[in-house]
Design an enzyme around this catalytic site. Structure first.
Site, PDB file in Angstrom:
ATOM      1  N   GLY A 189       0.837  -1.205   0.000  1.00  0.00           N
ATOM      2  CA  GLY A 189       0.000   0.000   0.000  1.00  0.00           C
ATOM      3  C   GLY A 189       0.866   1.247   0.000  1.00  0.00           C
ATOM      4  N   ASN A 236      -2.962  -7.863  -4.730  1.00  0.00           N
ATOM      5  CA  ASN A 236      -3.898  -7.831  -3.609  1.00  0.00           C
ATOM      6  C   ASN A 236      -3.267  -8.635  -2.473  1.00  0.00           C
ATOM      7  OD1 ASN A 236      -5.932  -8.219  -1.792  1.00  0.00           O
ATOM      8  ND2 ASN A 236      -7.342  -9.221  -3.228  1.00  0.00           N
ATOM      9  N   VAL A 237      -2.947  -7.981  -1.371  1.00  0.00           N
ATOM     10  CA  VAL A 237      -2.225  -8.689  -0.303  1.00  0.00           C
ATOM     11  C   VAL A 237      -3.041  -9.831   0.317  1.00  0.00           C
ATOM     12  CG1 VAL A 237      -0.655  -6.792   0.314  1.00  0.00           C
ATOM     13  CG2 VAL A 237      -2.874  -6.996   1.488  1.00  0.00           C
ATOM     14  N   ASN A 251       1.854  -2.372   5.396  1.00  0.00           N
ATOM     15  CA  ASN A 251       1.098  -1.155   5.682  1.00  0.00           C
ATOM     16  C   ASN A 251      -0.340  -1.208   5.162  1.00  0.00           C
ATOM     17  OD1 ASN A 251       0.764   1.970   5.903  1.00  0.00           O
ATOM     18  ND2 ASN A 251       0.462   1.508   3.729  1.00  0.00           N
ATOM     19  N   TYR A 309     -12.227  -4.004  12.370  1.00  0.00           N
ATOM     20  CA  TYR A 309     -10.906  -3.364  12.225  1.00  0.00           C
ATOM     21  C   TYR A 309     -10.061  -3.591  13.486  1.00  0.00           C
ATOM     22  CZ  TYR A 309      -7.617   0.530  11.298  1.00  0.00           C
ATOM     23  OH  TYR A 309      -6.508   1.297  11.082  1.00  0.00           O
ATOM     24  N   ALA A 354     -10.326  -5.984  15.652  1.00  0.00           N
ATOM     25  CA  ALA A 354      -9.923  -7.398  15.730  1.00  0.00           C
ATOM     26  C   ALA A 354      -8.733  -7.659  14.812  1.00  0.00           C
ATOM     27  CB  ALA A 354     -11.102  -8.296  15.350  1.00  0.00           C
ATOM     28  N   LYS A 392      -6.472  -5.503  13.846  1.00  0.00           N
ATOM     29  CA  LYS A 392      -5.271  -4.808  14.325  1.00  0.00           C
ATOM     30  C   LYS A 392      -4.748  -5.425  15.629  1.00  0.00           C
ATOM     31  CE  LYS A 392      -4.980  -1.906  10.920  1.00  0.00           C
ATOM     32  NZ  LYS A 392      -3.846  -1.990   9.976  1.00  0.00           N
TER      33      LYS A 392
HETATM   34  P1  NAP Z   1      -5.293   4.857   3.152  1.00  0.00           P
HETATM   35  O1  NAP Z   1      -4.843   6.247   2.825  1.00  0.00           O
HETATM   36  O2  NAP Z   1      -6.723   4.497   3.056  1.00  0.00           O
HETATM   37  O3  NAP Z   1      -4.421   3.833   2.265  1.00  0.00           O
HETATM   38  C1  NAP Z   1      -4.650   2.458   2.343  1.00  0.00           C
HETATM   39  C2  NAP Z   1      -3.553   1.755   1.565  1.00  0.00           C
HETATM   40  O4  NAP Z   1      -3.808   0.344   1.639  1.00  0.00           O
HETATM   41  C3  NAP Z   1      -3.549   2.149   0.103  1.00  0.00           C
HETATM   42  O5  NAP Z   1      -2.224   2.352  -0.320  1.00  0.00           O
HETATM   43  C4  NAP Z   1      -4.155   0.928  -0.587  1.00  0.00           C
HETATM   44  O6  NAP Z   1      -3.635   0.702  -1.880  1.00  0.00           O
HETATM   45  C5  NAP Z   1      -3.711  -0.192   0.334  1.00  0.00           C
HETATM   46  N1  NAP Z   1      -4.573  -1.362   0.171  1.00  0.00           N
HETATM   47  C6  NAP Z   1      -5.884  -1.473   0.487  1.00  0.00           C
HETATM   48  N2  NAP Z   1      -6.335  -2.699   0.150  1.00  0.00           N
HETATM   49  C7  NAP Z   1      -5.276  -3.371  -0.369  1.00  0.00           C
HETATM   50  C8  NAP Z   1      -5.085  -4.688  -0.887  1.00  0.00           C
HETATM   51  N3  NAP Z   1      -6.097  -5.559  -0.944  1.00  0.00           N
HETATM   52  N4  NAP Z   1      -3.848  -5.051  -1.344  1.00  0.00           N
HETATM   53  C9  NAP Z   1      -2.826  -4.167  -1.303  1.00  0.00           C
HETATM   54  N5  NAP Z   1      -2.940  -2.908  -0.824  1.00  0.00           N
HETATM   55  C10 NAP Z   1      -4.155  -2.526  -0.367  1.00  0.00           C
HETATM   56  O7  NAP Z   1      -4.854   4.459   4.615  1.00  0.00           O
HETATM   57  P2  NAP Z   1      -3.720   5.037   5.584  1.00  0.00           P
HETATM   58  O8  NAP Z   1      -4.367   5.963   6.511  1.00  0.00           O
HETATM   59  O9  NAP Z   1      -2.529   5.456   4.808  1.00  0.00           O
HETATM   60  O10 NAP Z   1      -3.404   3.705   6.416  1.00  0.00           O
HETATM   61  C11 NAP Z   1      -2.267   2.895   6.197  1.00  0.00           C
HETATM   62  C12 NAP Z   1      -2.203   1.850   7.303  1.00  0.00           C
HETATM   63  O11 NAP Z   1      -2.142   2.503   8.579  1.00  0.00           O
HETATM   64  C13 NAP Z   1      -3.434   0.940   7.366  1.00  0.00           C
HETATM   65  O12 NAP Z   1      -3.037  -0.352   7.714  1.00  0.00           O
HETATM   66  C14 NAP Z   1      -4.262   1.560   8.465  1.00  0.00           C
HETATM   67  O13 NAP Z   1      -5.120   0.623   9.057  1.00  0.00           O
HETATM   68  C15 NAP Z   1      -3.189   2.028   9.415  1.00  0.00           C
HETATM   69  N6  NAP Z   1      -3.625   3.089  10.330  1.00  0.00           N
HETATM   70  C16 NAP Z   1      -4.070   4.281   9.859  1.00  0.00           C
HETATM   71  C17 NAP Z   1      -4.490   5.249  10.769  1.00  0.00           C
HETATM   72  C18 NAP Z   1      -4.986   6.592  10.331  1.00  0.00           C
HETATM   73  O14 NAP Z   1      -5.411   7.368  11.196  1.00  0.00           O
HETATM   74  N7  NAP Z   1      -4.937   6.942   9.063  1.00  0.00           N
HETATM   75  C19 NAP Z   1      -4.441   4.979  12.132  1.00  0.00           C
HETATM   76  C20 NAP Z   1      -3.976   3.744  12.577  1.00  0.00           C
HETATM   77  C21 NAP Z   1      -3.565   2.803  11.662  1.00  0.00           C
HETATM   78  P3  NAP Z   1      -4.530   0.917  -3.236  1.00  0.00           P
HETATM   79  O15 NAP Z   1      -5.148   2.280  -3.124  1.00  0.00           O
HETATM   80  O16 NAP Z   1      -3.539   0.763  -4.333  1.00  0.00           O
HETATM   81  O17 NAP Z   1      -5.561  -0.182  -3.221  1.00  0.00           O
END
Ligand code: NAP
Length: 245
Positions: free
Chosen positions: A10, A61-62, A88, A153, A155, A157
């Site tokens: 991602g 797709n992971v 990620n 979500y 669960a 994490k």
């Molecule tokens: P985001 O902007 O929604 O980006 C999500 C990323 O995951 C995108 O690059 C997307 O790639 C990728 N992704 C989704 N489904 C996928 C799949 N099936 N295979 C491969 N890649 C996939 O989210 P973010 O905020 O950057 O979050 C990144 C990580 O941090 C996540 O694990 C999230 O749970 C965690 N996190 C975020 C927050 C927050 O506040 N933002 C807080 C705690 C944890 P594509 O667009 O190419 O599909």
């Protein structure tokens, strides 16, 4: 310094993009995984190249076990090693318990938790042959504290934390470290969808009174990937502005 390679799942946008760029700035070659956002992945790779390092994009797709195996082989062939793996990729499909659809529960577990397993499962073989590696898994404070409307979500994490500790124990003797990052609220597309009410409720419990920037998370990822953290494994480090103490 011998050139090292990081694979960021991602890596096209959000936190993953910042992580990919932060590693590029440290001189790592960067493999950018994406699923739906090809243009964003190309843009990340091009920004990494502007830092003077090699970068390539990989659609996968992971949640797809076999496709992940292929991706790992390809990255290893293209770059010669996978020194750091950053798991990620993640999604949310929020809903209260009694309204949660089975497919929304399954999808979040499939991408967030099983996706992390799939990547570790196939990268571990490569890292074991290299006799070194650092794996960084993206958890969340929600996996530690729980959150109304996010039980799927949370669960996934929380599962990542257990997975991190178990794999850290299994792979320590092979000189492979495994850690998790648990961000609080980070300014990305994922949190853009929150209502004003939800944002101010969140802000009221954040001691530092601001959401994290993507760089706050990327800085820790680079540290955990580097030898500067060589005595740290099995840990989940919270980057949440003092939200959960
Ligand atoms: P985001 O902007 O929604 O980006 C999500 C990323 O995951 C995108 O690059 C997307 O790639 C990728 N992704 C989704 N489904 C996928 C799949 N099936 N295979 C491969 N890649 C996939 O989210 P973010 O905020 O950057 O979050 C990144 C990580 O941090 C996540 O694990 C999230 O749970 C965690 N996190 C975020 C927050 C927050 O506040 N933002 C807080 C705690 C944890 P594509 O667009 O190419 O599909």
């Amino acid at each position: 310094m011998e050139t090292k390679t990081v694979l960021v799942t991602g890596g096209g946008r959000g936190i993953g993009k910042a992580i990919a760029l932060a590693f590029a700035k440290e001189g790592y070659q960067v493999a950018v995984n994406y699923n739906g956002s090809e243009e964003a992945a190309k843009e990340t790779a091009s920004l990494c190249e502007q830092e003077g390092v090699k970068a390539k994009i990989y659609r996968c797709n992971v949640a797809d076990y076999t496709a992940v195996e292929q991706m790992m082989k390809q990255v290893n062939e293209d770059f010669g090693s996978i020194d750091v793996l950053v798991n990620n990729s993640g999604i949310t499909k929020d809903g209260l318990l009694l309204r949660m659809k089975e497919e929304d529960f399954d999808k979040v577990i499939d991408i967030n938790l099983k996706g992390t397993f799939n990547c570790i499962r196939h990268a571990a073989r490569i890292m074991m042959k290299q006799r070194h590696g650092s794996i960084i898994n993206m958890s969340s404070v929600v996996g530690i504290m729980g959150n109304i409307g996010q039980m799927n979500y949370a669960a996934s994490k929380a599962g990542i934390i257990g997975l991190t500790k178990s794999v850290a124990k299994e792979l320590a003797s092979r000189n492979i470290r495994v850690n998790a990052i648990a961000p609080g609220f980070v300014e990305t597309e994922m949190t853009k969808v929150l209502s004003e009410e939800a944002r101010s409720a969140a802000m009221s419990v954040i001691a530092l009174k601001r959401f994290a920037s993507v760089d706050d998370i990327a800085n820790l990822a680079v540290f955990l990937g580097s030898d500067k953290s060589s005595y740290i494994t099995g840990q989940t480090i919270q980057v949440d502005g003092g939200m959960s103490m």
